[in-house]
Design a protein around this motif. Structure first.
Motif, PDB file in Angstrom:
ATOM      1  N   ARG A   6      28.877  48.121  39.700  1.00 27.17           N
ATOM      2  CA  ARG A   6      29.741  49.512  40.346  1.00 27.17           C
ATOM      3  C   ARG A   6      29.950  50.353  39.086  1.00 27.17           C
ATOM      4  NH1 ARG A   6      35.158  47.853  43.042  1.00 27.17           N
ATOM      5  NH2 ARG A   6      35.170  50.143  43.379  1.00 27.17           N
ATOM      6  N   THR A   7      30.416  49.764  37.908  1.00 26.30           N
ATOM      7  CA  THR A   7      30.646  50.437  36.644  1.00 26.30           C
ATOM      8  C   THR A   7      29.430  51.475  36.329  1.00 26.30           C
ATOM      9  OG1 THR A   7      32.165  49.055  36.095  1.00 26.30           O
ATOM     10  CG2 THR A   7      31.198  50.437  34.186  1.00 26.30           C
ATOM     11  N   LYS A   9      26.518  52.331  38.374  1.00 24.34           N
ATOM     12  CA  LYS A   9      26.380  52.980  39.417  1.00 24.34           C
ATOM     13  C   LYS A   9      27.481  54.528  39.292  1.00 24.34           C
ATOM     14  CE  LYS A   9      26.635  53.887  44.146  1.00 24.34           C
ATOM     15  NZ  LYS A   9      27.939  53.503  44.989  1.00 24.34           N
ATOM     16  N   TYR A  10      28.792  54.124  39.050  1.00 28.67           N
ATOM     17  CA  TYR A  10      29.788  55.143  39.082  1.00 28.67           C
ATOM     18  C   TYR A  10      29.472  55.839  37.547  1.00 28.67           C
ATOM     19  CZ  TYR A  10      32.722  52.536  42.416  1.00 28.67           C
ATOM     20  OH  TYR A  10      32.950  51.926  43.317  1.00 28.67           O
ATOM     21  N   THR A  11      28.927  55.107  36.541  1.00 27.87           N
ATOM     22  CA  THR A  11      28.958  55.846  35.319  1.00 27.87           C
ATOM     23  C   THR A  11      27.693  57.020  35.537  1.00 27.87           C
ATOM     24  OG1 THR A  11      29.616  54.019  34.217  1.00 27.87           O
ATOM     25  CG2 THR A  11      28.158  55.686  32.732  1.00 27.87           C
ATOM     26  N   TRP A 119      35.460  62.958  40.969  1.00 25.54           N
ATOM     27  CA  TRP A 119      34.528  61.966  41.330  1.00 25.54           C
ATOM     28  C   TRP A 119      35.068  60.742  41.898  1.00 25.54           C
ATOM     29  CZ3 TRP A 119      35.179  57.182  38.930  1.00 25.54           C
ATOM     30  CH2 TRP A 119      34.219  56.105  39.523  1.00 25.54           C
ATOM     31  N   ALA A 120      36.253  60.209  41.253  1.00 25.71           N
ATOM     32  CA  ALA A 120      37.022  59.114  41.751  1.00 25.71           C
ATOM     33  C   ALA A 120      37.606  59.333  43.004  1.00 25.71           C
ATOM     34  CB  ALA A 120      38.073  58.586  40.658  1.00 25.71           C
ATOM     35  N   GLN A 123      34.778  59.320  45.585  1.00 31.89           N
ATOM     36  CA  GLN A 123      33.982  58.095  45.502  1.00 31.89           C
ATOM     37  C   GLN A 123      34.636  57.311  46.408  1.00 31.89           C
ATOM     38  OE1 GLN A 123      30.841  57.304  44.393  1.00 31.89           O
ATOM     39  NE2 GLN A 123      31.061  55.053  45.196  1.00 31.89           N
ATOM     40  N   LEU A 429      36.773  53.384  35.320  1.00 28.09           N
ATOM     41  CA  LEU A 429      36.097  53.779  36.460  1.00 28.09           C
ATOM     42  C   LEU A 429      36.522  53.067  37.793  1.00 28.09           C
ATOM     43  CD1 LEU A 429      32.744  55.414  35.330  1.00 28.09           C
ATOM     44  CD2 LEU A 429      35.105  56.531  35.291  1.00 28.09           C
ATOM     45  N   VAL A 433      38.790  54.215  41.112  1.00 30.35           N
ATOM     46  CA  VAL A 433      38.293  54.223  42.600  1.00 30.35           C
ATOM     47  C   VAL A 433      39.326  53.400  43.454  1.00 30.35           C
ATOM     48  CG1 VAL A 433      36.450  53.671  44.345  1.00 30.35           C
ATOM     49  CG2 VAL A 433      35.830  54.786  42.194  1.00 30.35           C
TER      50      VAL A 433
END
Ligand SMILES: [Zn+2]
Length: 443
Positions: A6-7, A9-11, A119-120, A123, A429, A433
């Motif tokens: 996840r980290t 992909k989020y980055t 973004w958060a 997401q 991140l 979320v």
């Protein structure tokens, strides 16, 4: 997907948002195409959120509505803006629009203010929508494209909402973060949750004279008048100092972490003269929260080296407290200016913000979400922001606007907002979320 996946992909998603320059600035605004590309990217990154919502655009600012189960309940609003302040390459360890990742930090203008929040928020909505989640009540999202200049987008959207009879029970905007050692010498990590903001007034003070040659000067010429006035304002406490209930709550929550000063701060509301006793112990940042402040920021006047100016002026940025609002603060400073023979002119008056209840439902919900999702927070602390945000426009449609972003930062990162070397720790991140998901599930 596990945490590290996840980290990663989020980055990547946030990197792409950082790399599109969406600078708001009167002189250096990014081209329109950038803003359009940025909104296109949002659609691409958050397809489930977009298809769950009705989308409206106001000249580039966005308003989305996600229908919930209970159509009778008052809706809630989440907001974060699309634009950023300018950034030159000077002084940055990694170029401001590179979105580079180094040692687990994602660098770039907007990582904290406020693309990280945008973004958060989206997401979280995207993941929930993908699972078929329907919010308990209507959730709206707002994202201004000019928050950093005047927030005209937010102003137009809030007016549209008002005209269409939409009111919110709660608004959640950007604002404070989880900050290490934030204020008043308190040691620890605190979720600084904004419940309002001081309101900005820009003033111009002008001195005039008949001019004349500099070889035979009179006394108290325009520049001298301005100098005396500024020196007086600098030396004296012009505005009313008051420990408001919000600040007293702030201090009582920080007190256990403040060492010796905490003994006094913890009983601030019981002290006979709390402000006089506490102010010198707590430092400038707290001082700015206790009263209206004024800073002289620009000066001009005079035509030639050998003539007395016919006119000279100084401009000031005033931030008004809730207990002495705009009108009272202007009256107070204008009275002082008059004593020095100066005219006072109002250049700009921002929409003042209300004050959310730090024991109310919206604040408590944010506290709960912080405890459930953000690791290592010592306490949740209400405070009043000294800077302006778009949520001030939403007081007309909501009395409970809470200003908080779920990122853990330190003092240097706090300075990087509108400064150089803005970055976010990629480990924050996933919790960010989770924070927004918690709110969306529990409103
Ligand atoms: Zn911002």
């Amino acid at each position: 997907m596990d945490q590290s996946e996840r980290t990663r992909k989020y980055t990547e998603a946030l990197q792409r948002m950082i790399r599109i320059e969406t600078v708001s600035d009167p002189d250096r605004r990014s081209p329109q195409e950038n803003f359009e590309a940025f909104r296109g990217l949002l659609r691409e990154l958050f397809p489930h959120a977009y298809s769950a919502c009705a989308v409206r655009e106001f000249d580039g600012s966005l308003l989305l509505k996600w229908p919930g189960r209970d159509r009778e309940a008052l809706p809630v609003l989440f907001m974060n803006h699309q634009d950023v302040v300018p950034a030159g390459a000077d002084g940055w360890q990694h170029a401001p629009f590179s979105g580079e990742v180094a040692d687990g930090m994602l660098w770039g203008r907007g990582t904290l203010d406020d693309k990280g929040g945008l973004w958060a928020m989206l997401q979280a909505a995207d993941e929930l929508a993908a699972e078929g989640f329907v919010p308990p009540r209507d959730i709206w999202f707002e994202s201004g494209c000019d928050e950093e200049v005047h927030g005209r987008g937010a102003a137009a959207i809030s007016r549209w909402l008002q005209e269409n009879g939409v009111r919110f029970e709660m608004v959640f905007d950007e604002g404070g973060d989880v900050v290490r050692d934030p204020i008043a010498g308190a040691k620890g990590r605190f979720a600084m949750i904004g419940v309002g903001e001081k309101s900005v007034v820009n003033l111009k003070f002008t001195a005039r004279s008949d001019g004349g040659h500099a070889s035979a000067p009179g006394k108290n010429t325009p520049l001298v008048q301005l100098g005396k006035f500024m020196a007086y304002v600098d030396r004296n406490q012009i505005f009313d100092v008051e420990l408001s209930p919000t600040l007293s709550e702030m201090l009582s929550r920080l007190a256990p972490f403040m060492g010796k000063a905490g003994k006094l701060a913890g009983k601030a509301d019981k002290l006979r003269k709390p402000v006089e006793i506490l102010k010198p112990k707590l430092g400038g940042t707290v001082g700015a929260l206790l009263s209206t402040t004024i800073a002289f920021t620009q000066i001009g006047g005079g035509e030639a080296v050998n003539s007395i100016p016919r006119e000279a002026w100084v401009v000031a940025d005033m931030r008004c407290s809730h207990h002495q609002g705009q009108e009272a603060s202007i009256a107070k400073i204008a009275k002082v200016a008059k004593r020095y023979g100066l005219e006072t002119e109002i250049l700009e008056k921002e929409v003042p913000s209300g004050l959310a209840d730090c024991h109310g439902k919206a604040f408590r919900l944010v506290e709960e979400a912080v405890r459930a999702t953000l690791p290592g927070v010592d306490a949740c602390v209400p405070y009043i922001m000294t800077g302006a945000s778009d949520s001030r426009y939403f007081d007309r449609v909501c009395s409970q606007c809470i200003r908080f972003l779920p990122f853990a930062i330190d003092g240097s990162q706090l300075d990087s907002i509108h400064g150089v070397n803005e970055y976010v720790d990629v480990e924050t991140l996933v919790p960010a979320v989770e924070y927004y998901k918690y709110l969306m599930q529990h409103v």
